[in-house]
Design a protein around this motif. Structure first.
Motif, PDB file in Angstrom:
ATOM      1  N   SER A 114      28.202 -13.023  45.673  1.00 23.63           N
ATOM      2  CA  SER A 114      29.368 -12.245  46.044  1.00 23.63           C
ATOM      3  C   SER A 114      29.847 -12.615  47.426  1.00 23.63           C
ATOM      4  N   PRO A 115      31.069 -12.169  47.768  1.00 26.73           N
ATOM      5  CA  PRO A 115      31.634 -12.546  49.051  1.00 26.73           C
ATOM      6  C   PRO A 115      31.122 -11.683  50.180  1.00 26.73           C
ATOM      7  N   SER A 116      31.084 -12.253  51.358  1.00 22.27           N
ATOM      8  CA  SER A 116      30.876 -11.495  52.575  1.00 22.27           C
ATOM      9  C   SER A 116      31.810 -12.095  53.608  1.00 22.27           C
ATOM     10  N   PRO A 117      32.115 -11.350  54.672  1.00 21.65           N
ATOM     11  CA  PRO A 117      32.958 -11.915  55.701  1.00 21.65           C
ATOM     12  C   PRO A 117      32.363 -13.189  56.260  1.00 21.65           C
ATOM     13  N   SER A 118      33.231 -14.079  56.708  1.00 21.42           N
ATOM     14  CA  SER A 118      32.782 -15.367  57.217  1.00 21.42           C
ATOM     15  C   SER A 118      31.801 -15.200  58.362  1.00 21.42           C
ATOM     16  N   THR A 119      30.778 -16.040  58.373  1.00 16.38           N
ATOM     17  CA  THR A 119      29.815 -16.034  59.462  1.00 16.38           C
ATOM     18  C   THR A 119      29.752 -17.397  60.137  1.00 16.38           C
ATOM     19  N   GLU A 120      30.824 -18.189  60.023  1.00 18.04           N
ATOM     20  CA  GLU A 120      30.857 -19.488  60.668  1.00 18.04           C
ATOM     21  C   GLU A 120      30.809 -19.323  62.175  1.00 18.04           C
ATOM     22  N   LYS A 121      30.474 -20.410  62.865  1.00 15.54           N
ATOM     23  CA  LYS A 121      30.418 -20.392  64.311  1.00 15.54           C
ATOM     24  C   LYS A 121      31.756 -19.979  64.886  1.00 15.54           C
ATOM     25  N   LYS A 122      31.728 -19.074  65.853  1.00 16.45           N
ATOM     26  CA  LYS A 122      32.955 -18.552  66.420  1.00 16.45           C
ATOM     27  C   LYS A 122      33.586 -19.547  67.377  1.00 16.45           C
ATOM     28  N   THR A 123      34.908 -19.578  67.403  1.00 14.12           N
ATOM     29  CA  THR A 123      35.645 -20.303  68.404  1.00 14.12           C
ATOM     30  C   THR A 123      36.202 -19.299  69.399  1.00 14.12           C
ATOM     31  N   LYS A 154      45.820 -26.402  54.976  1.00 16.73           N
ATOM     32  CA  LYS A 154      46.299 -26.595  56.346  1.00 16.73           C
ATOM     33  C   LYS A 154      45.333 -26.063  57.388  1.00 16.73           C
ATOM     34  N   LYS A 155      44.727 -24.924  57.106  1.00 18.59           N
ATOM     35  CA  LYS A 155      43.791 -24.282  58.034  1.00 18.59           C
ATOM     36  C   LYS A 155      44.429 -24.031  59.402  1.00 18.59           C
ATOM     37  N   LEU A 156      45.667 -23.562  59.389  1.00 16.78           N
ATOM     38  CA  LEU A 156      46.383 -23.310  60.635  1.00 16.78           C
ATOM     39  C   LEU A 156      45.994 -21.950  61.209  1.00 16.78           C
ATOM     40  N   VAL A 178      41.394  -1.513  48.279  1.00 16.51           N
ATOM     41  CA  VAL A 178      40.505  -2.640  47.994  1.00 16.51           C
ATOM     42  C   VAL A 178      40.265  -3.436  49.264  1.00 16.51           C
ATOM     43  N   ASN A 179      39.094  -4.010  49.350  1.00 13.68           N
ATOM     44  CA  ASN A 179      38.660  -4.806  50.487  1.00 13.68           C
ATOM     45  C   ASN A 179      39.240  -6.222  50.417  1.00 13.68           C
ATOM     46  N   LEU A 180      39.737  -6.716  51.551  1.00 16.44           N
ATOM     47  CA  LEU A 180      40.153  -8.107  51.687  1.00 16.44           C
ATOM     48  C   LEU A 180      39.081  -8.857  52.467  1.00 16.44           C
ATOM     49  N   ASP A 181      39.298 -10.149  52.712  1.00 11.31           N
ATOM     50  CA  ASP A 181      38.347 -10.894  53.543  1.00 11.31           C
ATOM     51  C   ASP A 181      38.307 -10.243  54.915  1.00 11.31           C
ATOM     52  N   GLY A 182      37.142 -10.327  55.557  1.00 11.83           N
ATOM     53  CA  GLY A 182      36.975  -9.689  56.856  1.00 11.83           C
ATOM     54  C   GLY A 182      36.113 -10.535  57.764  1.00 11.83           C
ATOM     55  N   GLY A 183      35.467  -9.904  58.720  1.00 11.48           N
ATOM     56  CA  GLY A 183      34.621 -10.634  59.643  1.00 11.48           C
ATOM     57  C   GLY A 183      35.412 -11.613  60.483  1.00 11.48           C
ATOM     58  N   THR A 184      34.863 -12.791  60.697  1.00  9.78           N
ATOM     59  CA  THR A 184      35.508 -13.773  61.572  1.00  9.78           C
ATOM     60  C   THR A 184      36.729 -14.420  60.931  1.00  9.78           C
ATOM     61  N   ALA A 185      36.820 -14.394  59.590  1.00 14.50           N
ATOM     62  CA  ALA A 185      37.953 -14.992  58.888  1.00 14.50           C
ATOM     63  C   ALA A 185      38.989 -13.929  58.550  1.00 14.50           C
ATOM     64  N   SER A 186      39.386 -13.164  59.565  1.00  9.13           N
ATOM     65  CA  SER A 186      40.354 -12.097  59.347  1.00  9.13           C
ATOM     66  C   SER A 186      41.312 -12.027  60.523  1.00  9.13           C
ATOM     67  N   ALA A 187      42.560 -11.635  60.234  1.00  8.33           N
ATOM     68  CA  ALA A 187      43.584 -11.528  61.272  1.00  8.33           C
ATOM     69  C   ALA A 187      44.556 -10.417  60.895  1.00  8.33           C
ATOM     70  N   PHE A 188      45.067  -9.744  61.908  1.00 10.99           N
ATOM     71  CA  PHE A 188      46.018  -8.636  61.730  1.00 10.99           C
ATOM     72  C   PHE A 188      46.998  -8.725  62.892  1.00 10.99           C
ATOM     73  N   ILE A 189      48.245  -9.047  62.589  1.00  8.89           N
ATOM     74  CA  ILE A 189      49.251  -9.246  63.636  1.00  8.89           C
ATOM     75  C   ILE A 189      50.499  -8.451  63.297  1.00  8.89           C
ATOM     76  N   GLU A 222      41.786 -14.322  64.289  1.00 12.84           N
ATOM     77  CA  GLU A 222      40.580 -14.779  63.616  1.00 12.84           C
ATOM     78  C   GLU A 222      39.720 -15.616  64.556  1.00 12.84           C
ATOM     79  N   TYR A 223      38.450 -15.774  64.188  1.00  8.52           N
ATOM     80  CA  TYR A 223      37.545 -16.677  64.879  1.00  8.52           C
ATOM     81  C   TYR A 223      37.381 -17.984  64.110  1.00  8.52           C
ATOM     82  N   THR A 224      37.526 -17.911  62.807  1.00  6.07           N
ATOM     83  CA  THR A 224      37.575 -19.103  61.973  1.00  6.07           C
ATOM     84  C   THR A 224      38.766 -18.939  61.043  1.00  6.07           C
TER      85      THR A 224
END
Length: 245
Positions: A14-23, A65-67, A215-226, A234-236
């Motif tokens: 199952s999914p969990s919020p991204s735990t990639e290295k933070k920028t 793109k990963k912009l 419903v839950n969307l992606d969260g953690g470091t791979a999340s943005a709200f503007i 986001e961090y990733t």
């Protein structure tokens, strides 16, 4: 992103919020514009965005793109932007994803990604527990469902973690509301998934809204709200995003 296994009445990947290295991410006074909510004796911060013209909302991919979200917001003239659903280790949407008249990924069977958020061709916004049978303008599979048929969903998890959460909800008038929820002392973390249904319900009460589905969307470091008042970046990279021009 895929991170660890949950138990939602039974175990499965199952999914969990991204735990990639933070920028490095520049942040403003993180409490500015945020509201406080107390749920089960725990304090959280949140920010809500009600969409007055939901027919204008668009879902756009960012898998290739990963912009960064700020660039995405500027290039698409977004007055409001929030990330979409999860993506996998191959940088592809995790579950059904349809937009711009293209099917990016078919539905997958999952008791965790058990929500379908979409706009039908009549312009109606829906959050359902089954995929749409009629044509849609855009839609994605995400989860878990947090509130369904007016009731918080009881989540049983094999493992859980605190992370920043992004949520989309519909009230009794079918008005669309997006939420970002964090801890009271940091924008980088937030409630556990186990706590999230109760937190969302409490936020609805604070806003004098009665959420019938959420419903839950992606969260953690791979999340943005503007929005016009706040930029939570986001961090990733985010895999997809909703944009209100």
């Amino acid at each position: 992103l895929i991170g660890f296994s949950f138990l939602f009445f039974f175990k499965e990947g199952s999914p969990s919020p991204s735990t990639e290295k933070k920028t490095t991410v520049e942040t403003d006074n993180f409490r500015q514009e945020m509201k406080e909510v107390v749920s089960q004796e725990k304090k959280f911060l949140f920010l809500d965005q009600k969409i007055s013209r939901p027919e204008k909302l668009v879902l756009l991919p960012n898998f290739g793109k990963k912009l960064p979200s700020i660039q995405l917001s500027q290039e698409n003239n977004c007055r409001f932007l929030i990330n979409g659903g999860f993506y996998d280790q191959q940088d592809q949407p995790l579950g059904w994803f349809f937009t711009q008249k293209s099917l990016f990924k078919k539905e997958i069977k999952s008791t965790l990604l058990n929500g379908f958020f979409f706009q039908n061709e009549s312009g109606e916004i829906k959050i359902e527990d089954i995929s749409p049978s009629a044509p849609v303008v855009w839609g994605l599979q995400t989860g878990p469902l947090l509130i369904f048929q007016n009731q918080p969903v009881r989540l049983k998890l094999a493992r859980d973690e605190q992370a920043r959460r992004m949520v989309v909800a519909l009230n009794q008038k079918d008005e669309l509301i997006f939420l970002v929820i964090t801890n009271s002392d940091s924008l980088a973390i937030g409630p556990s998934l186990t706590d999230l249904p109760a937190v969302v319900k409490k936020i609805g009460e604070e806003l004098k809204e009665e959420f019938k589905t959420a419903v839950n969307l992606d969260g953690g470091t791979a999340s943005a709200f503007i929005n016009q008042a706040k930029k939570i970046k986001e961090y990733t990279w985010i895999g997809s995003f909703f944009c209100l021009p």
